[in-house]
Design a protein around this motif. Structure first.
Motif, PDB file in Angstrom:
ATOM      1  N   THR A   1       0.893  -1.465   0.075  1.00 54.42           N
ATOM      2  CA  THR A   1       0.117   0.143  -0.066  1.00 54.42           C
ATOM      3  C   THR A   1       0.418   1.003  -0.081  1.00 54.42           C
ATOM      4  OG1 THR A   1      -1.809   0.576   0.818  1.00 54.42           O
ATOM      5  CG2 THR A   1      -0.278  -0.018   2.501  1.00 54.42           C
ATOM      6  N   ALA A   2       0.208   2.511  -0.474  1.00 52.93           N
ATOM      7  CA  ALA A   2       1.708   3.341  -0.565  1.00 52.93           C
ATOM      8  C   ALA A   2       0.227   4.468  -0.120  1.00 52.93           C
ATOM      9  CB  ALA A   2       1.852   3.572  -1.963  1.00 52.93           C
ATOM     10  N   HIS A   3       0.424   5.903   0.333  1.00 54.16           N
ATOM     11  CA  HIS A   3      -0.035   6.982   0.138  1.00 54.16           C
ATOM     12  C   HIS A   3       0.853   8.358  -0.265  1.00 54.16           C
ATOM     13  CE1 HIS A   3      -2.483  10.208   2.215  1.00 54.16           C
ATOM     14  NE2 HIS A   3      -3.940   9.711   2.225  1.00 54.16           N
TER      15      HIS A   3
ATOM     16  N   GLY B   1       3.516  10.258   1.560  1.00 55.84           N
ATOM     17  CA  GLY B   1       4.612   9.885   0.568  1.00 55.84           C
ATOM     18  C   GLY B   1       4.745   8.326   1.286  1.00 55.84           C
ATOM     19  N   TYR B   2       4.312   7.667   1.820  1.00 53.82           N
ATOM     20  CA  TYR B   2       4.772   6.105   2.659  1.00 53.82           C
ATOM     21  C   TYR B   2       4.494   5.762   1.729  1.00 53.82           C
ATOM     22  CZ  TYR B   2       5.541   8.382   7.070  1.00 53.82           C
ATOM     23  OH  TYR B   2       6.606   9.025   8.088  1.00 53.82           O
ATOM     24  N   ARG B   3       5.391   4.344   1.040  1.00 51.61           N
ATOM     25  CA  ARG B   3       5.221   3.464   1.017  1.00 51.61           C
ATOM     26  C   ARG B   3       5.493   1.933   1.866  1.00 51.61           C
ATOM     27  NH1 ARG B   3       9.755   4.854  -3.089  1.00 51.61           N
ATOM     28  NH2 ARG B   3       8.120   5.325  -5.125  1.00 51.61           N
ATOM     29  N   VAL B   4       4.547   1.067   2.014  1.00 52.26           N
ATOM     30  CA  VAL B   4       4.180  -0.125   2.964  1.00 52.26           C
ATOM     31  C   VAL B   4       4.552  -1.121   2.263  1.00 52.26           C
ATOM     32  CG1 VAL B   4       3.535  -1.133   5.117  1.00 52.26           C
ATOM     33  CG2 VAL B   4       3.542   1.045   3.973  1.00 52.26           C
TER      34      VAL B   4
ATOM     35  N   ILE C   1       8.793   2.465   4.272  1.00 52.30           N
ATOM     36  CA  ILE C   1       9.110   2.949   3.331  1.00 52.30           C
ATOM     37  C   ILE C   1       9.010   4.988   3.493  1.00 52.30           C
ATOM     38  CG2 ILE C   1      10.406   2.942   1.417  1.00 52.30           C
ATOM     39  CD1 ILE C   1       9.893   0.679   0.500  1.00 52.30           C
ATOM     40  N   PRO C   2       9.668   5.492   4.080  1.00 53.11           N
ATOM     41  CA  PRO C   2       9.014   6.851   4.077  1.00 53.11           C
ATOM     42  C   PRO C   2      10.223   7.303   2.799  1.00 53.11           C
ATOM     43  CG  PRO C   2       9.919   6.914   5.503  1.00 53.11           C
ATOM     44  CD  PRO C   2      10.087   5.062   4.919  1.00 53.11           C
ATOM     45  N   LYS C   3       9.316   8.827   1.817  1.00 50.12           N
ATOM     46  CA  LYS C   3       9.377   9.242   0.585  1.00 50.12           C
ATOM     47  C   LYS C   3      11.079   9.957   0.828  1.00 50.12           C
ATOM     48  CE  LYS C   3       8.040  11.829  -2.755  1.00 50.12           C
ATOM     49  NZ  LYS C   3       6.949  13.523  -3.145  1.00 50.12           N
TER      50      LYS C   3
END
Length: 341
Positions: free
Chosen positions: A107-109, A113-116, A126-128
């Motif tokens: 998932t991501a937002h 900017g977060y990816r998980v 994973i922060p941007k």
């Protein structure tokens, strides 16, 4: 946008690829689909004659897909242990690798900017702007689902016996555990972020109101609930798992103690996928026959969407403007319906 009759709606273009459609997501005007053969195909939702971009993203099967934080790009996980970024340029870029493991959920937002993604019992954040190792979030059992809240600040991780809530920006904090016996899978946040709902391995849905931790349990489904989605304003939670689209009310203190609204009774054909239109109080629902309809909670009138009949619906996805709908099936059929006048 939707005609006031029961004839087929929209203009549909169809493709047949022969491999199971694992999932679908939208990022701007681009639809992304992951397939059981490890390919990712990207479709321009609003250009009728555009051919899909096909990318071999995984050596084995793709297992999950999400819109990425980058425009017109997607994240996929596979049974080859790879987390892969794909784009309309036809590129596949590896972001993480876990040899001899599966990347089960992603998932991501884009706003935060977060990816998980998850591997077994662990979720990785994973922060941007991070150049270091991903933040590892450990759980006592395998991750069943991931969902970032609408504001992009909090992560929900489902697993056996409940859901763990993590603050994405607080690296040293532990999770808040929402407990309920059983195996929890797909998750859905309410649009205002006040409720988190979980589809379970058994034929039930469970949820929590975060302000006071109140439990909500919805049972009695004829099959496992493989899909759930809130309407755009959060007034209803639509669910699969029955031979009608079951919509639980979330207004006036609901849903506990209130009967669900329904639409699309098919007399024994199970609903396998639901998707909420982002602009209208309208739901799309796909069935195990491949049929797709549009409807509203508690309303008798439904509209059929052309292109059904290609096996059980495994993926349903609207574009952000709510004027194009993608349907994917277990037999590899893709149907993209354009509702623009």
């Amino acid at each position: 946008m939707v005609p006031a009759d029961t004839h087929h709606a929209g203009r549909t273009r169809s493709f047949s690829f022969g491999d199971y459609v694992v999932g679908a997501a939208s990022n701007g005007r681009v639809f992304g689909c992951a397939f059981g053969d490890g390919t990712v195909r990207l479709f321009d939702s609003l250009t009728p004659d555009a051919e899909p971009v096909c990318i071999k993203a995984h050596a084995g099967a793709a297992l999950c897909i999400s819109a990425d934080i980058d425009k017109a790009a997607f994240l996929t996980g596979g049974d080859d242990g790879m987390l892969v970024h794909t784009s309309m340029l036809g590129e596949a870029k590896s972001l993480a690798e876990h040899k001899h493991r599966w990347v089960d959920h992603v998932t991501a937002h884009a706003g935060s900017g977060y990816r998980v993604y998850s591997v077994g019992k662990d979720a990785y954040v994973i922060p941007k702007k991070s150049a270091g190792e991903p933040r590892k979030l450990n759980h006592k059992s395998s991750v069943g689902g991931l969902a970032i809240n609408p504001k992009g600040r909090r992560l929900a991780v489902s697993h056996y016996d409940g859901v763990s809530l993590w603050w994405l920006g607080a690296k040293d904090s532990g999770p808040t555990l929402l407990e309920w016996k059983g195996s929890h899978l797909q998750l859905a946040w309410s649009p205002d972020g006040t409720h988190i709902m979980s589809a379970m391995q058994e034929n039930a849905v469970h949820g929590w109101r975060l302000s006071d931790g109140e439990h909500m349990r919805m049972s009695g489904y004829g099959a496992k609930v493989r899909s759930l989605a809130f309407t755009r304003k959060g007034h209803f939670l639509a669910t699969g798992g029955a031979d009608t689209v079951v919509c639980w009310p979330f207004t006036g203190g609901g849903p506990m103690g209130k009967a669900p609204a329904q639409f699309g009774d098919t007399e024994g054909v199970a609903v396998t996928a639901v998707a909420a239109n982002p602009k209208l109080d309208l739901m799309a629902a796909g069935f195990e026959t491949g049929a797709v309809i549009l409807g509203q909670p508690g309303q008798d009138r439904t509209v059929s969407v052309a292109g059904g009949g290609g096996g059980s619906v495994t993926a349903l996805c609207w574009n952000p403007d709510g004027d194009a709908l993608l349907t994917g099936t277990e037999t590899g059929e893709i149907h993209i319906t354009d509702f623009r006048a």
